[in-house]
Design a protein around this motif. Structure first.
Motif, PDB file in Angstrom:
ATOM      1  N   HIS A  73      -7.365  -8.422  -0.038  1.00 30.25           N
ATOM      2  CA  HIS A  73      -6.183  -7.621  -0.357  1.00 30.25           C
ATOM      3  C   HIS A  73      -5.669  -8.118  -1.704  1.00 30.25           C
ATOM      4  O   HIS A  73      -5.245  -9.268  -1.832  1.00 30.25           O
ATOM      5  CB  HIS A  73      -5.122  -7.792   0.741  1.00 30.25           C
ATOM      6  CG  HIS A  73      -3.780  -7.207   0.379  1.00 30.25           C
ATOM      7  ND1 HIS A  73      -3.369  -5.961   0.799  1.00 30.25           N
ATOM      8  CD2 HIS A  73      -2.771  -7.713  -0.372  1.00 30.25           C
ATOM      9  CE1 HIS A  73      -2.149  -5.726   0.309  1.00 30.25           C
ATOM     10  NE2 HIS A  73      -1.763  -6.775  -0.399  1.00 30.25           N
ATOM     11  N   HIS A 105       0.821  -1.211   0.000  1.00 28.73           N
ATOM     12  CA  HIS A 105       0.000   0.000   0.000  1.00 28.73           C
ATOM     13  C   HIS A 105       0.856   1.264   0.000  1.00 28.73           C
ATOM     14  O   HIS A 105       0.390   2.332  -0.394  1.00 28.73           O
ATOM     15  CB  HIS A 105      -0.938   0.002   1.204  1.00 28.73           C
ATOM     16  CG  HIS A 105      -2.017  -1.033   1.114  1.00 28.73           C
ATOM     17  ND1 HIS A 105      -2.998  -0.984   0.155  1.00 28.73           N
ATOM     18  CD2 HIS A 105      -2.247  -2.156   1.837  1.00 28.73           C
ATOM     19  CE1 HIS A 105      -3.808  -2.035   0.308  1.00 28.73           C
ATOM     20  NE2 HIS A 105      -3.360  -2.765   1.312  1.00 28.73           N
ATOM     21  N   ASP A 164      -7.741  -2.861  -1.349  1.00 29.24           N
ATOM     22  CA  ASP A 164      -8.486  -3.655  -0.374  1.00 29.24           C
ATOM     23  C   ASP A 164      -9.983  -3.551  -0.675  1.00 29.24           C
ATOM     24  O   ASP A 164     -10.605  -2.515  -0.418  1.00 29.24           O
ATOM     25  CB  ASP A 164      -8.212  -3.145   1.048  1.00 29.24           C
ATOM     26  CG  ASP A 164      -6.800  -3.466   1.512  1.00 29.24           C
ATOM     27  OD1 ASP A 164      -6.169  -4.386   0.953  1.00 29.24           O
ATOM     28  OD2 ASP A 164      -6.318  -2.785   2.443  1.00 29.24           O
ATOM     29  N   HIS A 214     -11.901  -7.989   4.149  1.00 27.38           N
ATOM     30  CA  HIS A 214     -11.550  -7.496   2.805  1.00 27.38           C
ATOM     31  C   HIS A 214     -10.670  -8.469   2.033  1.00 27.38           C
ATOM     32  O   HIS A 214     -10.028  -9.333   2.600  1.00 27.38           O
ATOM     33  CB  HIS A 214     -10.866  -6.129   2.897  1.00 27.38           C
ATOM     34  CG  HIS A 214      -9.497  -6.151   3.527  1.00 27.38           C
ATOM     35  ND1 HIS A 214      -9.303  -6.127   4.894  1.00 27.38           N
ATOM     36  CD2 HIS A 214      -8.269  -6.203   2.971  1.00 27.38           C
ATOM     37  CE1 HIS A 214      -8.008  -6.147   5.146  1.00 27.38           C
ATOM     38  NE2 HIS A 214      -7.339  -6.203   3.998  1.00 27.38           N
TER      39      HIS A 214
HETATM   40 ZN   LIG Z   1      -4.300  -4.490   1.867  1.00 30.23          ZN
END
Ligand SMILES: [Zn+2]
Length: 232
Positions: A222, A159, A166, A220
């Protein structure tokens, strides 16, 4: 392991070149044919996506092509300096008919992989399982100048270079919305579409991590560019 996978692919591609076999291959299997956003995800497609990470101008050319085909809408952004510098990032505003909970900052390879994933797999999967078009992707962001899991000793997160997105949920034209947290373990089409949307992402990203990976990913997916097909 990621490096081994890359080395093996590189070796095979070199061997194939030696045998002069490329001209007989369809473009998605020919590493010397330019990447097209509509190429299905073969091992060679993944190899080409990785090569584009080292060639910003070539990546931008393919991304513009994806935009002309209506797969993605984005704005080019200036490069930034500082703790987490970004080289020619873009701001993705939507994927054709599929809206976003908000726009997100992305490296060119992340934007391109995401456009290919959404249009080639997520849209048809939603239609097939939910019987309704995919309308919106909800996400938790892509760029954050931090280390993995915010740990001081860990290396930089993907990130930090806007190389990962995400995704936290999906919304459909019939009004249904499903979050990763609730939908992952649901039975019936809602759970099925969630798990299928995750497994299809694996072909387009270097790594896809979901609720089965660990508790940090319970809410989530990723989807990141590092690695070579890690899918958990
Ligand atoms: Zn992530």
């Amino acid at each position: 392991m990621a490096t081994t996978g890359g080395m093996i692919t590189g070796f095979l591609l070199t061997a194939l070149a030696g045998w002069g076999l490329y001209e007989y291959l369809p473009p998605q299997y020919n590493p010397f044919a330019p990447l097209s956003p509509s190429d299905p995800p073969t091992v060679v497609t993944r190899y080409k996506l990785r090569q584009l990470a080292n060639d910003p101008a070539a990546c931008m050319a393919v991304l513009r092509q994806a935009s002309e085909q209506g797969m993605i809408q984005f704005r080019e952004q200036s490069s930034t300096t500082g703790n987490c510098p970004l080289d020619s990032p873009v701001r993705v505003t939507r994927f054709g008919e599929v809206q976003l909970s908000s726009s997100f900052l992305a490296s060119c390879p992340l934007a391109l992989s995401s456009a290919m994933y959404v249009q080639q797999r997520a849209v048809p999967t939603a239609q097939q399982i939910m019987g309704s078009p995919l309308r919106r992707i909800d996400h938790l962001g892509s760029f954050a100048c931090r280390n993995i899991y915010n740990r001081e000793q860990a290396r930089r997160s993907e990130h930090a270079t806007a190389d990962a997105l995400d995704i936290s949920g999906f919304r459909f034209a019939n009004g249904q919305q499903i979050t990763v947290r609730k939908g992952w373990n649901e039975s019936g089409p809602r759970g099925e579409v969630m798990r299928e949307l995750f497994s299809h992402s694996c072909a387009f990203y270097g790594n896809s991590l979901g609720p089965n990976y660990n508790a940090a990913h319970a809410d989530h997916f990723h989807l990141g560019m590092r690695g070579f097909g890690i899918c958990r």
